[in-house]
Design a protein around this motif. Structure first.
Motif, short mmCIF file in Angstrom:
data_model
loop_
_atom_site.label_atom_id
_atom_site.label_comp_id
_atom_site.label_asym_id
_atom_site.label_seq_id
_atom_site.Cartn_x
_atom_site.Cartn_y
_atom_site.Cartn_z
N ARG A 85 0.83 -1.21 0.00
CA ARG A 85 0.00 0.00 0.00
C ARG A 85 0.87 1.26 0.00
N LYS A 87 1.16 4.32 -3.09
CA LYS A 87 0.79 5.73 -2.88
C LYS A 87 1.92 6.63 -3.34
N ASP A 102 1.60 11.88 -0.81
CA ASP A 102 0.24 11.37 -0.63
C ASP A 102 0.22 10.14 0.28
N GLY A 120 2.63 7.71 0.95
CA GLY A 120 3.46 6.53 0.71
C GLY A 120 4.77 6.60 1.48
#
Length: 178
Positions: free
Chosen positions: A78, A82, A158, A160
């Protein structure tokens, strides 16, 4: 690595390329230019690693993400998906030490390389930065100098994290082909 300057009147930082002159700012590269370029990149992940005086002036603020052991692989995926715009700098708005004890590298670069060379798993930039920071603070304090590396988000971040992945086999979920 290189040199940096801080305009104390405007509190803005700049990077000085090899052709720059300290008393003539026409060749200086403003931090705002660097962050604008990063914002425009189409790549999902970008990390700036700056080893120069006043390099910490590039930050707009922010923090980092910490993972739990149970969901590490899922969370790493995930975080990798990002958009990431982060920077690790050798110090804040301060001069930094080039070298201590006759090293070929700056204290920051030597610590950074040491952490990467010893790493055997997926390493998040946020974790790498904590280890590098602790090493640099300890080494410079022993020399009577204060230097504190900084790690923060940049404009366009954002959520990550930049991941450092050692070379592994093709069966590894984070395998990187050469």
């Amino acid at each position: 690595a290189g040199h940096g300057e801080l305009d104390e009147e405007t509190n803005t930082g700049s990077w000085l390329p090899v052709n720059a002159e300290r008393d003539n700012d026409t060749e200086w590269i403003a931090n705002s230019r660097v962050t604008n370029i990063l914002s425009a990149l189409r790549s999902r992940n970008a990390m700036v690693i700056a080893d120069s005086c006043y390099s910490g002036s590039i930050f707009r603020g922010g923090g980092s993400t910490t993972l739990t052991a149970e969901t590490q692989e899922q969370m790493l995926r995930r975080l990798n998906e990002k958009k990431t715009r982060v920077a690790l700098t050798s110090g804040g708005n301060e001069p930094v030490v080039d070298a201590v004890g006759g090293s070929d590298h700056s204290v920051f670069a030597a610590s950074f390389l040491n952490v990467l060379e010893r790493n055997e798993s997926v390493l998040m930039a946020s974790d790498l930065s904590r280890t590098v920071r602790a090493q640099v603070i300890a080494i410079t304090a022993n020399s009577g100098v204060e230097q504190t590396p900084e790690f923060r988000d940049l404009v366009g971040h954002d959520g990550g994290d930049f991941l450092f992945v050692p070379k592994r086999s093709a069966t590894d979920p984070f395998f990187i082909a050469e």
